[in-house]
Write a protein that holds these residues in place. Sequence first.
Motif, PDB file in Angstrom:
ATOM      1  N   SER A 205      21.435 -10.727  19.208  1.00  0.00           N
ATOM      2  CA  SER A 205      21.441 -10.396  17.976  1.00  0.00           C
ATOM      3  C   SER A 205      20.702 -11.889  16.627  1.00  0.00           C
ATOM      4  CB  SER A 205      22.356 -10.106  17.900  1.00  0.00           C
ATOM      5  OG  SER A 205      23.887 -10.994  17.576  1.00  0.00           O
ATOM      6  N   GLY A 206      21.205 -12.897  17.311  1.00  0.00           N
ATOM      7  CA  GLY A 206      21.215 -13.890  16.092  1.00  0.00           C
ATOM      8  C   GLY A 206      20.081 -14.691  16.403  1.00  0.00           C
ATOM      9  N   ALA A 207      18.607 -14.379  17.502  1.00  0.00           N
ATOM     10  CA  ALA A 207      17.203 -14.605  17.379  1.00  0.00           C
ATOM     11  C   ALA A 207      16.630 -13.481  16.499  1.00  0.00           C
ATOM     12  CB  ALA A 207      17.191 -14.685  19.022  1.00  0.00           C
ATOM     13  N   ALA A 208      16.968 -12.514  16.942  1.00  0.00           N
ATOM     14  CA  ALA A 208      16.856 -10.489  16.535  1.00  0.00           C
ATOM     15  C   ALA A 208      16.899 -11.027  14.794  1.00  0.00           C
ATOM     16  CB  ALA A 208      17.201  -9.953  17.033  1.00  0.00           C
ATOM     17  N   LEU A 209      17.756 -11.497  14.061  1.00  0.00           N
ATOM     18  CA  LEU A 209      18.190 -12.089  12.997  1.00  0.00           C
ATOM     19  C   LEU A 209      17.079 -12.477  12.120  1.00  0.00           C
ATOM     20  CD1 LEU A 209      21.812 -11.495  12.645  1.00  0.00           C
ATOM     21  CD2 LEU A 209      19.817  -9.889  11.212  1.00  0.00           C
ATOM     22  N   LYS A 210      17.176 -13.490  12.743  1.00  0.00           N
ATOM     23  CA  LYS A 210      15.818 -15.036  12.909  1.00  0.00           C
ATOM     24  C   LYS A 210      14.753 -14.190  12.158  1.00  0.00           C
ATOM     25  CE  LYS A 210      18.847 -18.805  13.877  1.00  0.00           C
ATOM     26  NZ  LYS A 210      18.638 -20.115  15.204  1.00  0.00           N
ATOM     27  N   ILE A 211      14.011 -13.618  13.460  1.00  0.00           N
ATOM     28  CA  ILE A 211      12.684 -13.332  13.444  1.00  0.00           C
ATOM     29  C   ILE A 211      12.543 -12.076  12.077  1.00  0.00           C
ATOM     30  CG2 ILE A 211      10.739 -11.643  15.003  1.00  0.00           C
ATOM     31  CD1 ILE A 211      12.221 -13.013  17.052  1.00  0.00           C
ATOM     32  N   LEU A 212      13.534 -10.768  12.361  1.00  0.00           N
ATOM     33  CA  LEU A 212      13.617 -10.511  10.965  1.00  0.00           C
ATOM     34  C   LEU A 212      13.652 -11.290   9.602  1.00  0.00           C
ATOM     35  CD1 LEU A 212      16.014  -7.429  11.889  1.00  0.00           C
ATOM     36  CD2 LEU A 212      13.925  -7.500  11.946  1.00  0.00           C
ATOM     37  N   ARG A 213      14.577 -12.499  10.110  1.00  0.00           N
ATOM     38  CA  ARG A 213      13.952 -12.735   8.383  1.00  0.00           C
ATOM     39  C   ARG A 213      12.225 -13.645   8.039  1.00  0.00           C
ATOM     40  NH1 ARG A 213      20.222 -15.831   9.288  1.00  0.00           N
ATOM     41  NH2 ARG A 213      21.297 -13.977   8.642  1.00  0.00           N
ATOM     42  N   ILE A 214      11.865 -14.386   9.057  1.00  0.00           N
ATOM     43  CA  ILE A 214      10.736 -14.757   8.795  1.00  0.00           C
ATOM     44  C   ILE A 214       9.965 -13.431   8.120  1.00  0.00           C
ATOM     45  CG2 ILE A 214       8.889 -15.549  10.600  1.00  0.00           C
ATOM     46  CD1 ILE A 214      11.060 -16.956  12.050  1.00  0.00           C
ATOM     47  N   ILE A 215       9.862 -12.161   9.145  1.00  0.00           N
ATOM     48  CA  ILE A 215       9.224 -11.234   8.811  1.00  0.00           C
ATOM     49  C   ILE A 215       9.399 -10.372   7.596  1.00  0.00           C
ATOM     50  CG2 ILE A 215       8.674  -8.712   9.752  1.00  0.00           C
ATOM     51  CD1 ILE A 215       9.247  -9.221  12.590  1.00  0.00           C
ATOM     52  N   THR A 216      10.637 -10.538   6.981  1.00  0.00           N
ATOM     53  CA  THR A 216      11.452  -9.701   5.625  1.00  0.00           C
ATOM     54  C   THR A 216      10.152 -11.537   4.942  1.00  0.00           C
ATOM     55  OG1 THR A 216      12.483  -9.001   6.651  1.00  0.00           O
ATOM     56  CG2 THR A 216      13.141  -9.672   4.243  1.00  0.00           C
ATOM     57  N   GLY A 217      10.578 -12.353   5.149  1.00  0.00           N
ATOM     58  CA  GLY A 217       9.262 -13.466   3.783  1.00  0.00           C
ATOM     59  C   GLY A 217       8.611 -13.049   3.666  1.00  0.00           C
ATOM     60  N   VAL A 218       6.889 -12.802   4.912  1.00  0.00           N
ATOM     61  CA  VAL A 218       6.149 -13.206   4.813  1.00  0.00           C
ATOM     62  C   VAL A 218       5.678 -11.531   4.336  1.00  0.00           C
ATOM     63  CG1 VAL A 218       3.980 -12.577   6.624  1.00  0.00           C
ATOM     64  CG2 VAL A 218       5.736 -14.098   7.605  1.00  0.00           C
ATOM     65  N   GLN A 219       6.657 -10.801   4.948  1.00  0.00           N
ATOM     66  CA  GLN A 219       6.443  -9.519   3.625  1.00  0.00           C
ATOM     67  C   GLN A 219       6.429  -9.627   2.042  1.00  0.00           C
ATOM     68  OE1 GLN A 219       8.596  -6.606   5.447  1.00  0.00           O
ATOM     69  NE2 GLN A 219       7.211  -5.538   6.856  1.00  0.00           N
ATOM     70  N   THR A 220       7.840 -10.395   1.493  1.00  0.00           N
ATOM     71  CA  THR A 220       8.232 -10.428   0.490  1.00  0.00           C
ATOM     72  C   THR A 220       6.839 -11.250  -0.249  1.00  0.00           C
ATOM     73  OG1 THR A 220      10.119 -10.718   0.642  1.00  0.00           O
ATOM     74  CG2 THR A 220       9.629 -11.472  -0.996  1.00  0.00           C
ATOM     75  N   ALA A 221       6.527 -12.765   0.413  1.00  0.00           N
ATOM     76  CA  ALA A 221       5.334 -13.585   0.239  1.00  0.00           C
ATOM     77  C   ALA A 221       3.870 -12.245  -0.486  1.00  0.00           C
ATOM     78  CB  ALA A 221       4.888 -14.636   1.119  1.00  0.00           C
ATOM     79  N   ALA A 222       3.454 -11.526   0.707  1.00  0.00           N
ATOM     80  CA  ALA A 222       2.239 -10.704   0.619  1.00  0.00           C
ATOM     81  C   ALA A 222       2.168 -10.007  -1.006  1.00  0.00           C
ATOM     82  CB  ALA A 222       2.122  -9.819   1.918  1.00  0.00           C
TER      83      ALA A 222
END
Length: 97
Positions: free
Chosen positions: A74-91
């Motif tokens: 779950s820790g790895a999944a949370l890191k991946i979700l945070r990255i995806i959220t960051g990219v979506q926010t930047a877009a």
Amino acid sequence: MTSSLDDQIAQLEQNLKNRKLALKVRSCQVVSTTCDKLSSPTALCFAVGTGFFIGELSDRPQKMESKKQGKSKSGAALKILRIITGVQTAASFAKHL
């Protein structure tokens, strides 16, 4: 005499209107081009890479390791979700510039 002066004033007012219109058109073009370039995959990947690089350079105190030796999935999944959220926010931010 007044007719000539009125014509000159009318011509200058028309020139001013044309310049204002040209300025609006050009500013819309600049905003559109900027949004396209900032939301390109290359720019977003560069922003993500820069963020990771700056995060590595900032010497934050390390978290104390828990008694668990294995890392949770779950820790790895949370890191991946945070990255995806960051990219979506930047877009999203780039679209509203």
